[in-house]
Design an enzyme around this catalytic site. Structure first.
Site, PDB file in Angstrom:
ATOM      1  N   THR A 125       1.282   1.125   3.146  1.00 45.87           N
ATOM      2  CA  THR A 125       0.010   1.014   2.407  1.00 45.87           C
ATOM      3  C   THR A 125      -0.858   2.212   2.764  1.00 45.87           C
ATOM      4  OG1 THR A 125      -2.137  -0.107   2.361  1.00 45.87           O
ATOM      5  CG2 THR A 125      -0.721  -0.659   4.206  1.00 45.87           C
ATOM      6  N   ASP A 127      -3.871   2.164   3.132  1.00 37.53           N
ATOM      7  CA  ASP A 127      -5.077   1.713   3.852  1.00 37.53           C
ATOM      8  C   ASP A 127      -4.977   1.795   5.378  1.00 37.53           C
ATOM      9  OD1 ASP A 127      -6.158   1.124   1.395  1.00 37.53           O
ATOM     10  OD2 ASP A 127      -5.681  -1.017   1.484  1.00 37.53           O
ATOM     11  N   ASP A 129      -4.172  -0.506   7.327  1.00 38.94           N
ATOM     12  CA  ASP A 129      -4.911  -1.681   7.808  1.00 38.94           C
ATOM     13  C   ASP A 129      -3.989  -2.775   8.359  1.00 38.94           C
ATOM     14  OD1 ASP A 129      -3.767  -2.351   5.391  1.00 38.94           O
ATOM     15  OD2 ASP A 129      -5.523  -3.359   4.584  1.00 38.94           O
TER      16      ASP A 129
HETATM   17  O1  F6P Z   1      -4.076  -1.476  -0.730  1.00 37.19           O
HETATM   18  C1  F6P Z   1      -4.103  -0.225  -1.335  1.00 37.19           C
HETATM   19  C2  F6P Z   1      -5.246  -0.123  -2.316  1.00 37.19           C
HETATM   20  O2  F6P Z   1      -5.201   1.143  -2.935  1.00 37.19           O
HETATM   21  C3  F6P Z   1      -6.639  -0.386  -1.749  1.00 37.19           C
HETATM   22  O3  F6P Z   1      -7.172   0.727  -1.051  1.00 37.19           O
HETATM   23  C4  F6P Z   1      -7.402  -0.742  -2.967  1.00 37.19           C
HETATM   24  O4  F6P Z   1      -8.511  -1.550  -2.657  1.00 37.19           O
HETATM   25  C5  F6P Z   1      -6.408  -1.502  -3.792  1.00 37.19           C
HETATM   26  O5  F6P Z   1      -5.123  -1.099  -3.335  1.00 37.19           O
HETATM   27  C6  F6P Z   1      -6.518  -1.236  -5.256  1.00 37.19           C
HETATM   28  O6  F6P Z   1      -5.537  -1.937  -5.908  1.00 37.19           O
HETATM   29  P1  F6P Z   1      -5.175  -1.828  -7.458  1.00 37.19           P
HETATM   30  O7  F6P Z   1      -3.819  -1.248  -7.513  1.00 37.19           O
HETATM   31  O8  F6P Z   1      -5.178  -3.235  -7.933  1.00 37.19           O
HETATM   32  O9  F6P Z   1      -6.197  -0.971  -8.116  1.00 37.19           O
END
Ligand code: F6P
Ligand code: ADP
Length: 319
Positions: A125, A127, A129
């Site tokens: 990911t 993030d 996190d």
């Molecule tokens: O988990 C990765 C991420 O890019 C986050 O940073 C973000 O909040 C989310 O996914 C956005 O997800 P989507 O693909 O639904 O826009």
């Protein structure tokens, strides 16, 4: 174990392909066959599963996104969806699964393990996190992309003597915002983990302007949000022309960096070795530059906090 499956799940991250490649080739090198499960847990439920050879993953190590596609699968959070997944594994002869994704995806892996299909999670990911690991696949590329984008914004902010408020990704976590903010020399970094006062930020802009600073970058994590409104308030209070930019999904794409490709390769390799040795319900991770592994339950119960010493360094060096 003769046959393993591999899937990518949750938000895509640069380096996921390198991890899939490592899983496929490590398994084949150790006499196993590999099945690619398409679009995360949806592919498992729907039986959208393909055979993978060493050549299936050629020309992928350098590419962002995921060749297995990815999805968020609400169906897999229900017992019925999990049971369909278990049935698909049995039908396809899949005896273990490598799950590449974030901690949501690891919860799915935990559930599958509980139903008798051993799984190993690989952290992927942008993030960063996931508590059990210092590092997640995709974080390095995303940090570098965000930094490049803000560098470009700085050129125009500098030319116009403006303030730029830039939103970077991270709905729940500020790791990306913090690292990027330090790297671009942001005047302020706003993250979901730390309370902030816009008045204090406006005051900092005023003080640094008095010492000769002519343009300003404010990095804001997605989880804090509100960049348009923030820009208006800063402009109103300081008289400095202020623009807001949301970087968005540009941060999720692009060719992975060296670090992401190498870490993904190490982690993918380690995941297969665990399955080969009969160990499931594990997560592979990087701790102090070393590949380690944890029980999935233990990993999911760990907590990760923001590196406050870095936050302090950012504050001190941005005067
Ligand atoms: O988990 C990765 C991420 O890019 C986050 O940073 C973000 O909040 C989310 O996914 C956005 O997800 P989507 O693909 O639904 O826009
Ligand atoms: P990430 O893996 O990036 O954290 P999500 O949180 O969206 O992304 O999770 C990805 C997928 O993992 C979900 O769509 C779902 O299929 C599965 N998943 C998430 N949480 C659970 C859970 N509690 N139980 C079973 N599966 C889950």
């Amino acid at each position: 174990m003769k046959t393993i499956g591999v899937l990518t799940s949750g938000g895509d991250a640069p380096g996921m392909n390198a991890a899939v490649r490592a899983v496929v080739r490590t398994a084949i090198a150790n006499g196993m066959t590999v099945k690619g499960i398409m679009r995360g847990y949806n592919g498992l439920i729907d039986g959208d599963i393909v055979d993978l050879t060493a050549r299936s993953v050629s020309d992928t190590i350098n590419r962002g996104g995921t060749m297995l596609y990815t999805a968020r699968s609400p169906r897999f959070k229900e017992e019925e969806g999990i049971m369909e997944g278990v049935e698909a594994c049995k039908r396809e002869g899949i005896e273990g699964v490598v799950v590449i994704g974030g901690d949501g995806s690891f919860r799915g892996a935990r559930d599958l393990s509980l139903h008798g299909i051993p799984c190993v999670g690989v952290p992927g990911t942008i993030d960063n996190d996931i508590a059990c690991t210092d590092y997640t696949i995709g974080f390095d590329t995303a940090m570098n992309t965000a930094m490049d984008m803000v560098d470009k914004i700085r050129d125009t902010a500098q030319s116009h003597d403006r303030c730029s408020v830039v939103e970077v990704m991270g709905r729940h976590a500020g790791h990306l915002a913090l690292q990027c903010g330090i790297a671009v020399g942001a005047t302020a970094i706003l993250v979901p983990e730390v309370e902030f006062s816009l008045d204090e930020i406006i005051e900092k802009i005023r003080i640094t302007q008095k010492t000769g600073k002519q343009h300003f970058i404010i990095v804001v994590a997605e989880g804090v949000g509100g960049v348009e409104e923030m820009a208006k308030l800063i402009e109103g209070a300081t008289g400095i022309e202020t623009r807001a930019t949301t970087l968005g999904h540009v941060q999720r794409g692009g060719n992975p960096t060296v670090r992401d490709r190498v870490r993904a390769t190490q982690l993918g390799y380690a995941a297969v070795k665990l399955l080969q040795n009969g160990k499931g319900n594990r997560v592979v991770a990087i701790k102090n530059n070393t590949v380690v592994d944890y029980d999935i339950y233990e990993a999911l119960n760990m907590e990760k906090s923001l590196d406050m010493s870095m936050y302090e360094i950012a504050n001190v060096t941005s005067i």
